[in-house]
Design a protein around this motif. Structure first.
Motif, PDB file in Angstrom:
ATOM      1  N   LEU A  65      10.179   1.485 -23.583  1.00 37.23           N
ATOM      2  CA  LEU A  65       9.581   2.541 -22.759  1.00 37.23           C
ATOM      3  C   LEU A  65      10.200   3.903 -23.050  1.00 37.23           C
ATOM      4  O   LEU A  65       9.487   4.911 -23.145  1.00 37.23           O
ATOM      5  CB  LEU A  65       9.782   2.220 -21.274  1.00 37.23           C
ATOM      6  N   HIS A 104      -1.320   5.842 -12.967  1.00 40.92           N
ATOM      7  CA  HIS A 104      -0.783   4.795 -12.101  1.00 40.92           C
ATOM      8  C   HIS A 104       0.126   3.864 -12.900  1.00 40.92           C
ATOM      9  O   HIS A 104      -0.206   3.493 -14.031  1.00 40.92           O
ATOM     10  CB  HIS A 104      -1.934   4.001 -11.489  1.00 40.92           C
ATOM     11  N   PRO A 105       1.260   3.466 -12.303  1.00 41.40           N
ATOM     12  CA  PRO A 105       2.187   2.571 -13.012  1.00 41.40           C
ATOM     13  C   PRO A 105       1.543   1.289 -13.537  1.00 41.40           C
ATOM     14  O   PRO A 105       2.032   0.721 -14.500  1.00 41.40           O
ATOM     15  CB  PRO A 105       3.244   2.267 -11.943  1.00 41.40           C
ATOM     16  N   MET A 106       0.452   0.868 -12.951  1.00 38.88           N
ATOM     17  CA  MET A 106      -0.186  -0.353 -13.455  1.00 38.88           C
ATOM     18  C   MET A 106      -0.807  -0.129 -14.842  1.00 38.88           C
ATOM     19  O   MET A 106      -1.260  -1.076 -15.474  1.00 38.88           O
ATOM     20  CB  MET A 106      -1.233  -0.881 -12.467  1.00 38.88           C
ATOM     21  N   ALA A 130       0.956   1.447 -17.311  1.00 41.09           N
ATOM     22  CA  ALA A 130       2.052   1.796 -18.220  1.00 41.09           C
ATOM     23  C   ALA A 130       1.967   1.051 -19.547  1.00 41.09           C
ATOM     24  O   ALA A 130       2.406   1.562 -20.568  1.00 41.09           O
ATOM     25  CB  ALA A 130       3.398   1.518 -17.556  1.00 41.09           C
ATOM     26  N   SER A 131       1.396  -0.150 -19.524  1.00 44.92           N
ATOM     27  CA  SER A 131       1.330  -0.923 -20.766  1.00 44.92           C
ATOM     28  C   SER A 131      -0.035  -0.816 -21.439  1.00 44.92           C
ATOM     29  O   SER A 131      -0.265  -1.438 -22.476  1.00 44.92           O
ATOM     30  CB  SER A 131       1.655  -2.391 -20.494  1.00 44.92           C
ATOM     31  N   SER A 132      -0.936  -0.039 -20.841  1.00 42.18           N
ATOM     32  CA  SER A 132      -2.256   0.066 -21.458  1.00 42.18           C
ATOM     33  C   SER A 132      -2.677   1.506 -21.729  1.00 42.18           C
ATOM     34  O   SER A 132      -3.404   1.764 -22.694  1.00 42.18           O
ATOM     35  CB  SER A 132      -3.321  -0.611 -20.580  1.00 42.18           C
ATOM     36  N   THR A 155       4.264   7.880 -15.496  1.00 43.06           N
ATOM     37  CA  THR A 155       3.805   7.087 -14.352  1.00 43.06           C
ATOM     38  C   THR A 155       4.016   7.747 -12.991  1.00 43.06           C
ATOM     39  O   THR A 155       3.782   7.104 -11.968  1.00 43.06           O
ATOM     40  CB  THR A 155       4.527   5.722 -14.348  1.00 43.06           C
ATOM     41  N   GLY A 180      -8.857  -4.967 -11.438  1.00 47.38           N
ATOM     42  CA  GLY A 180      -8.366  -4.599 -12.760  1.00 47.38           C
ATOM     43  C   GLY A 180      -7.734  -3.228 -12.686  1.00 47.38           C
ATOM     44  O   GLY A 180      -7.809  -2.555 -11.652  1.00 47.38           O
ATOM     45  N   GLU A 181      -7.106  -2.812 -13.804  1.00 43.66           N
ATOM     46  CA  GLU A 181      -6.396  -1.531 -13.809  1.00 43.66           C
ATOM     47  C   GLU A 181      -7.353  -0.343 -13.774  1.00 43.66           C
ATOM     48  O   GLU A 181      -7.012   0.723 -13.296  1.00 43.66           O
ATOM     49  CB  GLU A 181      -5.550  -1.362 -15.084  1.00 43.66           C
ATOM     50  N   HIS A 199       5.344  -3.073  -6.403  1.00 40.26           N
ATOM     51  CA  HIS A 199       4.540  -2.255  -7.310  1.00 40.26           C
ATOM     52  C   HIS A 199       3.624  -1.326  -6.505  1.00 40.26           C
ATOM     53  O   HIS A 199       3.040  -1.749  -5.505  1.00 40.26           O
ATOM     54  CB  HIS A 199       3.704  -3.159  -8.206  1.00 40.26           C
ATOM     55  N   TRP A 207       9.407  -2.398 -13.441  1.00 42.33           N
ATOM     56  CA  TRP A 207       9.722  -2.241 -14.869  1.00 42.33           C
ATOM     57  C   TRP A 207       9.281  -0.903 -15.459  1.00 42.33           C
ATOM     58  O   TRP A 207       9.871  -0.396 -16.406  1.00 42.33           O
ATOM     59  CB  TRP A 207       9.075  -3.380 -15.665  1.00 42.33           C
ATOM     60  N   TRP A 208       8.215  -0.320 -14.932  1.00 43.84           N
ATOM     61  CA  TRP A 208       7.564   0.867 -15.476  1.00 43.84           C
ATOM     62  C   TRP A 208       8.338   2.147 -15.192  1.00 43.84           C
ATOM     63  O   TRP A 208       8.022   3.209 -15.743  1.00 43.84           O
ATOM     64  CB  TRP A 208       6.180   0.992 -14.832  1.00 43.84           C
ATOM     65  N   TRP A 211       4.903  -8.571 -16.914  1.00 48.56           N
ATOM     66  CA  TRP A 211       3.649  -7.820 -16.780  1.00 48.56           C
ATOM     67  C   TRP A 211       2.745  -8.160 -17.964  1.00 48.56           C
ATOM     68  O   TRP A 211       3.090  -7.904 -19.114  1.00 48.56           O
ATOM     69  CB  TRP A 211       3.900  -6.313 -16.760  1.00 48.56           C
ATOM     70  N   THR A 255      -1.063  -7.523 -19.520  1.00 40.38           N
ATOM     71  CA  THR A 255      -2.284  -6.700 -19.486  1.00 40.38           C
ATOM     72  C   THR A 255      -3.431  -7.480 -20.110  1.00 40.38           C
ATOM     73  O   THR A 255      -3.233  -8.092 -21.163  1.00 40.38           O
ATOM     74  CB  THR A 255      -2.069  -5.401 -20.282  1.00 40.38           C
ATOM     75  N   ILE A 291      -4.600  -6.974 -15.954  1.00 36.53           N
ATOM     76  CA  ILE A 291      -4.467  -7.702 -14.695  1.00 36.53           C
ATOM     77  C   ILE A 291      -5.867  -7.945 -14.126  1.00 36.53           C
ATOM     78  O   ILE A 291      -6.820  -7.260 -14.490  1.00 36.53           O
ATOM     79  CB  ILE A 291      -3.608  -6.927 -13.673  1.00 36.53           C
ATOM     80  N   HIS A 292      -5.960  -8.936 -13.244  1.00 33.34           N
ATOM     81  CA  HIS A 292      -7.252  -9.171 -12.574  1.00 33.34           C
ATOM     82  C   HIS A 292      -7.113  -9.010 -11.067  1.00 33.34           C
ATOM     83  O   HIS A 292      -7.968  -9.464 -10.303  1.00 33.34           O
ATOM     84  CB  HIS A 292      -7.806 -10.551 -12.947  1.00 33.34           C
ATOM     85  N   GLY A 293      -6.026  -8.398 -10.632  1.00 33.84           N
ATOM     86  CA  GLY A 293      -5.818  -8.164  -9.215  1.00 33.84           C
ATOM     87  C   GLY A 293      -4.377  -7.771  -8.986  1.00 33.84           C
ATOM     88  O   GLY A 293      -3.560  -7.810  -9.912  1.00 33.84           O
ATOM     89  N   CYS A 347       5.153  -7.625 -21.365  1.00 32.20           N
ATOM     90  CA  CYS A 347       5.743  -6.499 -22.085  1.00 32.20           C
ATOM     91  C   CYS A 347       7.108  -6.070 -21.556  1.00 32.20           C
ATOM     92  O   CYS A 347       7.670  -5.085 -22.038  1.00 32.20           O
ATOM     93  CB  CYS A 347       4.786  -5.314 -22.027  1.00 32.20           C
TER      94      CYS A 347
END
Lengths: 267, 267
Positions: A109, A140-142, A144-146, A151, A208-209, B140, B178-179, B202, B204, B206-208, B220
């Motif tokens: 990161l 949004h932090p969710m 961060a990997s996409s 964040t 989803g994100e 989160h 983590w982010w 984490w 990627t 996510i579905h919720g 990741c």
């Protein structure tokens, strides 16, 4: 909010082309449009700019440049080429800013964050030559990997401050930052670096994100307070409604636009 | 990691009862178990504590108390009754700590955060009488409207510091934090207030919000570095594998446990 202070972002009515976005914005009295680059493909940008000017519509933002961290040097250079094209497009449309979705981490990161900073610093002279403002978007932090390792607004403010250019500022979207205990202070800190304000609401549960967002008022974010905080910080630009929503995308562009307008009316 | 330093959380094998969780943990050589309260219902806690002691298994955590912000006074009092029951259960099992999932906002975020602080302060004397440590879990940000308004380790550290009790500390889960660019500094700051460490990865997309997590190594997050940071801060307790995952829940408890063990072996 009076619609003349608002902008209709094209992704809110995803699937609509440039003309439909402009027509809907003009018909309902929006002050401008926000344009994702998918609607700019194969478009005569000079003619588009003329069309918008004649309708009194500003381009409040173009979305997006960014994606600075890349796994190889070749991809990094290709991404930078694309970023310069995005600057050119924003320039041709006389957009208020180009959004930077800074990019996700490939591995470390901290290293990704360095690549983001270096990438913006590399792009800045090109943006300066074109007179295009770059808006770093804390996401949004969710994501961060996409999508982005930037964040929080604090992190974005720190980044913008470290680059120290009048062309590099902040684009802030309620959906990405609403949860943050430091938000009011960081909005005030952003001050005249606030280049763009976008609205989307947080609706629980998400699926989803990316595209679980709601129109303003559908979720739990205090939009009136959010806009007021941005205005107290000095923001005088258009407020965009940018709602990535599978639910609203299943409706017609007209129905989605009307829902957006209803939401904006409650602010 | 050597499994004797790890703990198997019951929710990783959701659907398993207390005996199955304890049996699997003992069979594979875990140092302990983390127990969600659904497996404690109708359980003889004295007998359960004896069973665990005889197997050399610690209870690294009980999950959960919290949910302090409530829309009415009646619900607030009911929630506090339930929190006291959770303290009693943690006490009966001689658990290392009781996790606090602090609760979501009903309306104003700042008000919810005040209710969280007040709620912990109200519960603390009861926990003190029972000798139970309370672990505030930063969650989160995508859970701010469903589970907790405490959305970063910095915020949790600030909260714990403001309450200033040796019984109130931090429970940290890699998945939630983590982010965060401030994470290394905030882990160091937590120091001996770090009561529990949990791992989930984490993955990627996510579905919720809740159950898209991966076993350590599936996603990741740099788990080795995360655990090392916690240990450098002084953490000497068990490291729990707590993975809420629809994917792994569809497997047998044995298969999920083996996957968890494989993940822990890579740290």
């Amino acid at each position: 909010m009076d619609l003349s202070r608002c902008s209709l972002n094209s992704v809110t009515i995803k699937g609509s082309g440039f003309t439909e976005v402009a027509d809907l914005a003009e018909k309902w009295g929006f002050g401008g449009v926000g344009l994702w680059r998918d609607v700019l493909e194969d478009l005569d940008l000079t003619a588009a700019a003329t069309r918008l000017r004649q309708s009194g519509l500003r381009v409040s933002s173009v979305c997006r440049g960014g994606m600075f961290p890349q796994p190889t040097e070749l991809l990094r250079r290709k991404t930078m080429d694309d970023n310069r094209l995005a600057v050119d497009q924003a320039h041709a449309l006389n957009a208020d800013c180009l959004y930077l979705v800074c990019g996700a981490a490939y591995g470390d990161l901290a290293d990704a964050r360095r690549q983001v900073r270096d990438g913006i610093a590399e792009l800045e002279p090109y943006a300066r030559a074109a007179g295009v403002r770059l808006a770093v978007e804390p996401m949004h932090p969710m994501m961060a990997s996409s999508r982005s390792v930037i964040t929080s607004l604090q992190e974005a403010n720190d980044l913008v401050q470290s680059i120290d250019s009048d062309l590099v500022g902040i684009g802030i979207d309620s959906y990405h930052v609403w949860w943050d205990a430091a938000l009011p202070d960081q909005i005030a800190r952003a001050g005249d670096k606030l280049f763009s304000v976008q609205l989307a609401d947080w609706v629980t549960p998400i699926h989803g994100e990316l595209s679980s967002r709601g129109m303003p008022g559908e979720g739990c974010i205090d939009m009136t307070e959010f806009v007021a905080q941005c205005e107290r910080a000095g923001y005088r630009g258009l407020v965009e409604v940018e709602v990535l929503s599978d639910r609203w995308w299943a409706e017609t562009a007209l129905v989605a636009t009307e829902a957006a307008i209803e939401g904006l009316a409650r602010i």
